[in-house]
Design a protein around this motif. Structure first.
Motif, PDB file in Angstrom:
ATOM      1  N   GLU A   1      -7.399  -6.276  -2.750  1.00  0.00           N
ATOM      2  CA  GLU A   1      -6.385  -7.332  -2.766  1.00  0.00           C
ATOM      3  C   GLU A   1      -7.019  -8.689  -2.452  1.00  0.00           C
ATOM      4  O   GLU A   1      -6.795  -9.682  -3.152  1.00  0.00           O
ATOM      5  CB  GLU A   1      -5.296  -7.023  -1.742  1.00  0.00           C
TER       6      GLU A   1
ATOM      7  N   PHE B   1       0.844  -1.191   0.000  1.00  0.00           N
ATOM      8  CA  PHE B   1       0.000   0.000   0.000  1.00  0.00           C
ATOM      9  C   PHE B   1       0.873   1.232   0.000  1.00  0.00           C
ATOM     10  O   PHE B   1       1.737   1.393   0.858  1.00  0.00           O
ATOM     11  CB  PHE B   1      -0.920   0.012   1.231  1.00  0.00           C
TER      12      PHE B   1
ATOM     13  N   TRP C   1      -8.241  -0.510  -0.709  1.00  0.00           N
ATOM     14  CA  TRP C   1      -7.108  -1.151  -1.369  1.00  0.00           C
ATOM     15  C   TRP C   1      -6.936  -2.591  -0.867  1.00  0.00           C
ATOM     16  O   TRP C   1      -6.733  -3.524  -1.647  1.00  0.00           O
ATOM     17  CB  TRP C   1      -5.859  -0.330  -1.088  1.00  0.00           C
ATOM     18  N   GLY C   2      -7.022  -2.770   0.439  1.00  0.00           N
ATOM     19  CA  GLY C   2      -6.868  -4.096   1.024  1.00  0.00           C
ATOM     20  C   GLY C   2      -7.992  -5.037   0.625  1.00  0.00           C
ATOM     21  O   GLY C   2      -7.753  -6.212   0.313  1.00  0.00           O
ATOM     22  N   ARG C   3      -9.223  -4.554   0.637  1.00  0.00           N
ATOM     23  CA  ARG C   3     -10.338  -5.403   0.216  1.00  0.00           C
ATOM     24  C   ARG C   3     -10.197  -5.813  -1.245  1.00  0.00           C
ATOM     25  O   ARG C   3     -10.511  -6.953  -1.615  1.00  0.00           O
ATOM     26  CB  ARG C   3     -11.667  -4.683   0.449  1.00  0.00           C
TER      27      ARG C   3
ATOM     28  N   GLY D   1      -2.203 -10.151   2.176  1.00  0.00           N
ATOM     29  CA  GLY D   1      -2.044  -9.133   3.186  1.00  0.00           C
ATOM     30  C   GLY D   1      -0.677  -8.814   3.729  1.00  0.00           C
ATOM     31  O   GLY D   1       0.013  -9.665   4.264  1.00  0.00           O
TER      32      GLY D   1
ATOM     33  N   THR E   1      -2.629  -3.889   4.658  1.00  0.00           N
ATOM     34  CA  THR E   1      -3.802  -4.428   3.973  1.00  0.00           C
ATOM     35  C   THR E   1      -4.349  -5.712   4.584  1.00  0.00           C
ATOM     36  O   THR E   1      -5.392  -6.201   4.143  1.00  0.00           O
ATOM     37  CB  THR E   1      -3.482  -4.698   2.490  1.00  0.00           C
TER      38      THR E   1
ATOM     39  N   ARG F   1      -6.970   2.947   2.203  1.00  0.00           N
ATOM     40  CA  ARG F   1      -6.202   1.756   2.549  1.00  0.00           C
ATOM     41  C   ARG F   1      -7.118   0.553   2.696  1.00  0.00           C
ATOM     42  O   ARG F   1      -6.806  -0.556   2.241  1.00  0.00           O
ATOM     43  CB  ARG F   1      -5.412   2.003   3.837  1.00  0.00           C
ATOM     44  N   GLU F   2      -8.250   0.749   3.329  1.00  0.00           N
ATOM     45  CA  GLU F   2      -9.185  -0.357   3.502  1.00  0.00           C
ATOM     46  C   GLU F   2      -9.745  -0.813   2.161  1.00  0.00           C
ATOM     47  O   GLU F   2      -9.884  -2.022   1.919  1.00  0.00           O
ATOM     48  CB  GLU F   2     -10.293   0.062   4.457  1.00  0.00           C
TER      49      GLU F   2
ATOM     50  N   ALA G   1      -8.107  -7.100   3.762  1.00  0.00           N
ATOM     51  CA  ALA G   1      -8.130  -8.269   2.875  1.00  0.00           C
ATOM     52  C   ALA G   1      -8.818  -9.442   3.554  1.00  0.00           C
ATOM     53  O   ALA G   1      -9.575 -10.196   2.928  1.00  0.00           O
ATOM     54  CB  ALA G   1      -6.711  -8.650   2.466  1.00  0.00           C
TER      55      ALA G   1
END
Length: 375
Positions: A199, A182, A195-197, A223, A227, A192-193, A231
């Motif tokens: 992923e 990230f 972006w992680g989801r 992760g 993330t 960020r959240e 994720a």
């Protein structure tokens, strides 16, 4: 351990010559417990990346808190942790050199070991090494999540490679994994959240695509520290691999993944010069902090723990130059300071030991057993 470090046990930080790295044990333990609890709450396994600390004793703390095993980046790291009684390892790196392959299969006889693959050539080499050794290697297919590093693109390329892997003797395809990282810290926590989801969703989609053609994909591993939890919130992700969460660093704070008061690792340094009102020089340079730059452009190589507006603005090998904030203008030659490095993983790799501190007293000195490993 040399005699000076033995003497330091149960002493204070001021008993040790600078520069060195130290860990706030209470904060570290709190971070370890919090990530383990979050993973349990989301119904995923936690497999921390141990390249952050490189210390078997700390890996055992993570496992005691609930981690299922650890992730490493090198065969040599895996050997160190296996020698430290860690028996569930994922080498999340493409191993292709003959000498490393020989060590990999030797290690696979001792511990539960997964390895990574992202190419037909790599799969062939792993297959040959496994069959020559008379073993079966569990492998994780790395999916390219768009950062321009390793991994195979989801879709046709991944399906074709997965089929190849299942056809090779000595290999057992068990799952998919990926790394996205990230960098978009400036857009805030919500970004960020998201972006992680994304992923997690990309890896779950890749796994489902492979299952549709009969591939036995049981594990979906995602992760980094920024993330991991977003994720993990995606249904179908089974495992996360954060590394920096137990220590934190300036970059992780800038990304919004940890608060400044959760950071647990610091470089201890001494002010050796005050050449200007707005500048101080400490004895922690690039050999202590590393030269890894910040995610946030122009923000130096770390910050003063007692005054985050004071940044490490430049580094030489043995010199770190502090651009002083208003609250640090009173620093004098001989004063000791604590610095939060930009990137904890590369800073740790520069040192032989970590000092563990509780309530300003030294309670542990850990050898960084896997540091400097390049093979």
């Amino acid at each position: 351990m040399d005699i000076l470090w033995v003497i330091a046990m149960n002493g204070s930080l001021d008993d040790l010559a600078t520069p060195f790295l130290y860990v706030d044990i209470n904060r570290m333990n709190s971070n370890i417990d919090a990530m383990a609890a979050a993973a349990r709450g989301l119904g995923v396994r936690l497999r921390p990346h141990a390249k952050t600390h490189k210390v078997p004793e700390i890996a055992r703390l993570q496992i005691a808190a609930g981690a299922s095993g650890i992730t490493v980046a090198k065969v040599s790291e895996a050997e160190v942790f296996a020698d430290g009684s860690i028996d569930d390892l994922f080498v999340a790196y493409q191993v292709v050199a003959p000498a490393q392959l020989e060590r990999l299969v030797r290690l696979a006889r001792r511990v539960h070991l997964r390895c990574a693959v992202d190419s037909r050539e790599g799969a062939e080499l792993l297959s040959r090494a496994a069959t020559d050794a008379g073993i079966e290697l569990p492998v994780m297919l790395e999916i390219d999540l768009g950062i321009g590093r390793t991994g195979v693109r989801a879709g046709v390329a991944a399906r074709e490679l997965a089929q190849r892997i299942t056809d090779y003797p000595g290999l057992k395809l068990v799952g998919v994994y990926g790394f996205r990282g990230f960098r978009a810290f400036a857009e805030g926590v919500e970004s960020r959240e998201t972006w992680g989801r994304a992923e997690g969703a990309a890896l779950v989609s890749a796994a489902e695509d492979l299952r549709a053609i009969g591939m036995p994909i049981g594990e979906v591993s995602a992760g980094s520290t920024p993330t991991a939890l977003p994720a993990a919130s995606v249904r179908g992700v089974t495992e996360i691999r954060p590394g920096q969460y137990l220590f934190g660093c300036a970059n992780v704070v800038a990304q919004g993944a940890m608060r400044a008061d959760e950071v647990a690792l610091f470089a201890r340094a001494t002010v050796i010069s005050r050449p200007a009102d707005d500048r101080a020089v400490v004895d922690a340079g690039s050999k202590t902090l590393s030269t890894d730059g910040p995610w946030e452009p122009g923000c130096g190589f770390g910050y003063l723990a007692s005054d985050p507006s004071t940044r490490v603005v430049s580094l030489w090998e043995e010199h770190g130059v502090l651009g002083l904030g208003e609250n640090a203008r009173g620093l004098r030659v001989g004063d000791r300071v604590s610095i939060v490095p930009n990137h904890v993983c590369s800073a740790v790799n520069l040192h032989d030991r970590l000092v563990g501190v509780k309530d300003d007293r030294i309670e542990a000195v850990w050898r960084i057993a896997a540091r400097g490993r390049i093979e």
